[in-house]
Design a protein around this motif. Structure first.
Motif, PDB file in Angstrom:
ATOM      1  N   GLU A  51      54.381  88.176  81.661  1.00  0.00           N
ATOM      2  CA  GLU A  51      54.745  88.183  83.070  1.00  0.00           C
ATOM      3  C   GLU A  51      54.502  89.569  83.650  1.00  0.00           C
ATOM      4  OE1 GLU A  51      58.753  86.891  83.515  1.00  0.00           O
ATOM      5  OE2 GLU A  51      58.501  85.164  82.204  1.00  0.00           O
ATOM      6  N   THR A  52      54.372  89.618  84.977  1.00  0.00           N
ATOM      7  CA  THR A  52      54.169  90.917  85.610  1.00  0.00           C
ATOM      8  C   THR A  52      55.409  91.796  85.458  1.00  0.00           C
ATOM      9  OG1 THR A  52      53.399  92.028  87.635  1.00  0.00           O
ATOM     10  CG2 THR A  52      55.003  90.245  87.902  1.00  0.00           C
ATOM     11  N   GLN A  53      55.190  93.111  85.402  1.00  0.00           N
ATOM     12  CA  GLN A  53      56.254  94.101  85.223  1.00  0.00           C
ATOM     13  C   GLN A  53      56.956  93.943  83.868  1.00  0.00           C
ATOM     14  OE1 GLN A  53      55.928  96.065  87.653  1.00  0.00           O
ATOM     15  NE2 GLN A  53      55.191  94.833  89.333  1.00  0.00           N
ATOM     16  N   ARG A  54      56.217  93.487  82.862  1.00  0.00           N
ATOM     17  CA  ARG A  54      56.779  93.336  81.528  1.00  0.00           C
ATOM     18  C   ARG A  54      56.116  94.317  80.574  1.00  0.00           C
ATOM     19  NH1 ARG A  54      60.333  91.235  83.740  1.00  0.00           N
ATOM     20  NH2 ARG A  54      61.207  89.154  83.442  1.00  0.00           N
ATOM     21  N   VAL A  55      56.912  94.844  79.639  1.00  0.00           N
ATOM     22  CA  VAL A  55      56.413  95.799  78.648  1.00  0.00           C
ATOM     23  C   VAL A  55      56.382  95.128  77.282  1.00  0.00           C
ATOM     24  CG1 VAL A  55      56.836  98.002  77.490  1.00  0.00           C
ATOM     25  CG2 VAL A  55      57.317  97.766  79.934  1.00  0.00           C
ATOM     26  N   LEU A 111      52.335  98.074  79.567  1.00  0.00           N
ATOM     27  CA  LEU A 111      52.991  97.561  80.772  1.00  0.00           C
ATOM     28  C   LEU A 111      51.971  96.790  81.599  1.00  0.00           C
ATOM     29  CD1 LEU A 111      55.223  97.388  82.948  1.00  0.00           C
ATOM     30  CD2 LEU A 111      54.495  99.657  83.735  1.00  0.00           C
ATOM     31  N   VAL A 112      52.267  95.528  81.868  1.00  0.00           N
ATOM     32  CA  VAL A 112      51.379  94.674  82.656  1.00  0.00           C
ATOM     33  C   VAL A 112      51.897  94.587  84.088  1.00  0.00           C
ATOM     34  CG1 VAL A 112      50.463  92.336  82.943  1.00  0.00           C
ATOM     35  CG2 VAL A 112      50.751  93.299  80.647  1.00  0.00           C
ATOM     36  N   MET A 113      51.020  94.866  85.047  1.00  0.00           N
ATOM     37  CA  MET A 113      51.359  94.728  86.474  1.00  0.00           C
ATOM     38  C   MET A 113      50.273  93.892  87.135  1.00  0.00           C
ATOM     39  SD  MET A 113      52.649  98.625  87.282  1.00  0.00           S
ATOM     40  CE  MET A 113      51.509  99.400  86.127  1.00  0.00           C
ATOM     41  N   ARG A 114      50.624  92.683  87.502  1.00  0.00           N
ATOM     42  CA  ARG A 114      49.643  91.776  88.089  1.00  0.00           C
ATOM     43  C   ARG A 114      49.528  92.005  89.602  1.00  0.00           C
ATOM     44  NH1 ARG A 114      48.135  87.945  84.442  1.00  0.00           N
ATOM     45  NH2 ARG A 114      49.473  87.731  82.585  1.00  0.00           N
ATOM     46  N   ALA A 115      48.317  91.832  90.110  1.00  0.00           N
ATOM     47  CA  ALA A 115      48.072  91.980  91.548  1.00  0.00           C
ATOM     48  C   ALA A 115      48.925  90.973  92.329  1.00  0.00           C
ATOM     49  CB  ALA A 115      46.594  91.749  91.834  1.00  0.00           C
ATOM     50  N   PRO A 116      49.473  91.355  93.469  1.00  0.00           N
ATOM     51  CA  PRO A 116      49.323  92.663  94.145  1.00  0.00           C
ATOM     52  C   PRO A 116      50.458  93.630  93.828  1.00  0.00           C
ATOM     53  CG  PRO A 116      50.351  91.120  95.639  1.00  0.00           C
ATOM     54  CD  PRO A 116      50.164  90.380  94.338  1.00  0.00           C
ATOM     55  N   HIS A 117      51.213  93.360  92.765  1.00  0.00           N
ATOM     56  CA  HIS A 117      52.410  94.157  92.478  1.00  0.00           C
ATOM     57  C   HIS A 117      52.063  95.341  91.573  1.00  0.00           C
ATOM     58  CE1 HIS A 117      54.585  90.893  94.355  1.00  0.00           C
ATOM     59  NE2 HIS A 117      54.073  90.041  93.481  1.00  0.00           N
ATOM     60  N   VAL A 120      47.063  97.621  83.820  1.00  0.00           N
ATOM     61  CA  VAL A 120      47.764  97.765  82.548  1.00  0.00           C
ATOM     62  C   VAL A 120      47.875  99.258  82.254  1.00  0.00           C
ATOM     63  CG1 VAL A 120      47.769  97.303  80.071  1.00  0.00           C
ATOM     64  CG2 VAL A 120      46.900  95.577  81.664  1.00  0.00           C
ATOM     65  N   GLU A 121      49.087  99.688  81.912  1.00  0.00           N
ATOM     66  CA  GLU A 121      49.299 101.078  81.517  1.00  0.00           C
ATOM     67  C   GLU A 121      49.716 101.109  80.054  1.00  0.00           C
ATOM     68  OE1 GLU A 121      50.496 102.978  85.865  1.00  0.00           O
ATOM     69  OE2 GLU A 121      52.049 102.745  84.330  1.00  0.00           O
ATOM     70  N   LEU A 122      49.003 101.911  79.270  1.00  0.00           N
ATOM     71  CA  LEU A 122      49.278 102.053  77.848  1.00  0.00           C
ATOM     72  C   LEU A 122      49.957 103.399  77.624  1.00  0.00           C
ATOM     73  CD1 LEU A 122      45.868 100.763  76.434  1.00  0.00           C
ATOM     74  CD2 LEU A 122      48.011  99.483  76.662  1.00  0.00           C
ATOM     75  N   SER A 123      51.234 103.371  77.229  1.00  0.00           N
ATOM     76  CA  SER A 123      51.970 104.602  76.932  1.00  0.00           C
ATOM     77  C   SER A 123      51.798 104.913  75.448  1.00  0.00           C
ATOM     78  CB  SER A 123      53.458 104.436  77.276  1.00  0.00           C
ATOM     79  OG  SER A 123      53.617 104.254  78.665  1.00  0.00           O
ATOM     80  N   ARG A 132      47.351  94.919  70.228  1.00  0.00           N
ATOM     81  CA  ARG A 132      47.964  93.866  69.430  1.00  0.00           C
ATOM     82  C   ARG A 132      49.484  94.019  69.516  1.00  0.00           C
ATOM     83  NH1 ARG A 132      43.630  92.781  70.110  1.00  0.00           N
ATOM     84  NH2 ARG A 132      41.918  92.335  68.651  1.00  0.00           N
ATOM     85  N   ALA A 133      50.145  93.059  70.152  1.00  0.00           N
ATOM     86  CA  ALA A 133      51.598  93.113  70.293  1.00  0.00           C
ATOM     87  C   ALA A 133      52.262  92.771  68.962  1.00  0.00           C
ATOM     88  CB  ALA A 133      52.060  92.141  71.372  1.00  0.00           C
ATOM     89  N   ALA A 134      53.352  93.446  68.665  1.00  0.00           N
ATOM     90  CA  ALA A 134      54.090  93.177  67.428  1.00  0.00           C
ATOM     91  C   ALA A 134      54.595  91.738  67.407  1.00  0.00           C
ATOM     92  CB  ALA A 134      55.247  94.156  67.297  1.00  0.00           C
ATOM     93  N   SER A 135      54.864  91.195  68.581  1.00  0.00           N
ATOM     94  CA  SER A 135      55.367  89.817  68.675  1.00  0.00           C
ATOM     95  C   SER A 135      54.259  88.788  68.562  1.00  0.00           C
ATOM     96  CB  SER A 135      56.076  89.632  70.014  1.00  0.00           C
ATOM     97  OG  SER A 135      55.148  89.776  71.083  1.00  0.00           O
ATOM     98  N   GLY A 136      53.008  89.230  68.610  1.00  0.00           N
ATOM     99  CA  GLY A 136      51.882  88.311  68.597  1.00  0.00           C
ATOM    100  C   GLY A 136      51.505  87.782  69.965  1.00  0.00           C
ATOM    101  N   LYS A 137      52.258  88.137  70.990  1.00  0.00           N
ATOM    102  CA  LYS A 137      52.011  87.657  72.345  1.00  0.00           C
ATOM    103  C   LYS A 137      50.808  88.367  72.947  1.00  0.00           C
ATOM    104  CE  LYS A 137      54.551  86.595  76.603  1.00  0.00           C
ATOM    105  NZ  LYS A 137      55.883  86.640  77.264  1.00  0.00           N
TER     106      LYS A 137
END
Length: 469
Positions: free
Chosen positions: A51-55, A74-80, A88-91, A40-45
């Motif tokens: 977008e790809t490469q966005r945290v 962190l979202v990384m969409r294929a093929p990037h 998706v990487e969860l820190s 659950r994003a704090a922004s509600g998004k």
């Protein structure tokens, strides 16, 4: 490109234990959907709208919506991405309990636990890495010195596999040339063409052998150099180990027999990862425990890739020293005269003469160095001698070293097939037989990069990786 698996995988990608940050990785067609179900994003998004490469900052929540942990997603969409799939990487925070709870939520949302090395395997299957580069990932993780790390990074950058690809292309060009003659028999192949093929094959063998010459050094940089420190009691073995490690790892006293068992540690000696084994002093003893240690010391001399044999330079050589010289005779060893800060009694010439007697005069003269572990005298010369033994002074590009036995064995097999091709040419046999030998060499080279390797070999290689990589 090989067929990709359709399922979505997840694993904790950081080492277990307490840490500031721990990371969980999700990869596959449903990676973003699975992560959206627990985050659950704090922004509600929603992650699906990111977008790809966005945290995004937010929380992983349980089934009732209560926060489990504060995380960055962190979202990384294929093929990037690393796998060329959606990732998706969860820190998270680095505690093992919180990471296991987050992983449990991700698995319940539709992912499955990743197998060993499955993320890198998917990177290989997608064509992002070849097999040699994939193996370099674990070499980077396990590198113990800066030099070993540079070699692994060179492999990951494709320096080694680039050479293999170039040799395969040369092989393929020769095969095409010969098979064209088979397809058009009315155009006879003349002796000039055969001579050109023969010269090209001989050149390929030289290139392969130049790579094979680096295997000794590459293996040492990857796995470490098993090195046994041996000598009679109180000769300075533990002092030397402490000096090489730059810490008080072994107990140092004036009492003989202090070290009763073997102590093993890694040390970075001029970029060479040394796997040092400090052994019990070799002598006759009535102490049952010490006697076991002495026998283990003798065994380590047989198994070590390098022996550092110590002799007290401030004392005359005795019967125990003669026994040690006999044990190391003919083996890869450096002879060290210790306590060089004291007035010398045994000289390098005297030690060399004693070694020659014990070796029967057949063994090559060993390197003899005078050192003082206490005063740190002669340690730079010792490091240089170890570097010479390991071959780290080679002028080859570091990423071109052969660093594993599998690649070395395949290079030897390719060289053998090229040698068979030269014999076939020398015997004046048909070009069909020359082409068969060249194709066999081409396939062996392809196994190094994974282009002609079977699924069973791929599975075996990646099974040696850690989970999460």
């Amino acid at each position: 490109m090989r067929t990709m698996q359709a399922d979505t995988i997840a694993a904790i990608a950081t080492a277990p234990g307490e840490a500031g940050v721990g990371m969980l990785r999700i990869s596959g067609a449903r990676a973003i959907e699975v992560a959206d179900a627990v985050f659950r994003a704090a922004s509600g998004k929603r992650l699906k709208d990111a977008e790809t490469q966005r945290v995004l900052y937010g929380h992983v929540v349980d089934e009732e919506g209560a926060p489990i942990d504060e995380v960055l997603a962190l979202v990384m969409r294929a093929p990037h991405s690393y796998t060329r799939e959606d990732v998706v990487e969860l820190s998270c925070h680095g505690g093992s309990i919180v990471l296991r709870r987050v992983l449990g939520r991700v698995l319940a949302a539709g992912a499955r636990s990743a197998e060993r090395g499955e993320f890198t395997k998917r990177a290989f299957l997608s064509g992002r890495l070849d097999l040699s580069q994939a193996q370099a990932v674990m070499e980077i993780v396990s590198a113990r010195t800066d030099r070993a790390l540079r070699v692994a990074e060179g492999h990951l950058a494709g320096h080694f596999s680039g050479k293999i690809h170039a040799m395969r292309q040369k092989c393929l060009g020769l095969i095409a040339h010969l098979e064209a003659a088979i397809d058009f028999p009315e155009d006879e192949i003349d002796d000039v063409v055969i001579d050109e093929v023969e010269r090209a094959v001989a050149q390929l063998r030289q290139e392969i052998r130049a790579l094979l010459a680096t295997a000794h050094t590459g293996r040492i940089l990857r796995d470490g150099l098993p090195t046994a420190i041996v000598g009679k009691p109180n000769v300075g073995k533990s002092s030397l180990m402490n000096a090489l490690l730059r810490e008080e790892r072994a107990i140092v006293t004036d009492i003989p027999g202090t070290t009763r068992d073997s102590i093993e540690e890694y040390a970075d000696i001029g970029g060479v990862p040394l796997r040092i084994i400090d052994t019990a002093g070799i002598r006759e003893t009535d102490d049952a425990v010490e006697r076991i240690g002495v026998e283990k010391a003798r065994g380590y001399i047989e198994r070590a890739a390098l022996v550092l044999a110590l002799f007290d330079g401030a004392q005359p050589l005795g019967a125990e020293d003669e026994e040690i010289l006999s044990l190391v005779a003919g083996r890869p060893a450096l002879l060290l005269l210790t306590k060089s800060d004291l007035p010398p009694v045994t000289t390098p010439a005297a030690l060399a003469a004693a070694y020659a007697r014990c070796a029967g005069g057949d063994a090559a003269a060993p390197t003899i160095l005078a050192i003082s572990a206490r005063e740190e005298q002669g340690l730079s010369a010792l490091a240089a001698a170890i570097g010479d033994f390991a071959g780290t002074g080679s002028g080859l590009e570091e990423g071109s070293f052969v660093s594993d036995e599998r690649s070395a064995a395949l290079l030897r097999a390719a060289d053998a097939q090229l040698g068979a091709a030269l014999k076939t040419i020398g015997a004046g046999l048909s070009v069909d037989f020359i082409s068969i030998d060249l194709r066999a060499a081409w396939e062996k080279l392809g196994e190094i990069t994974g282009e002609t390797v079977g699924e069973d070999i791929i599975d075996e290689i990646f099974s040696k990786f850690c989970i999460g990589k």
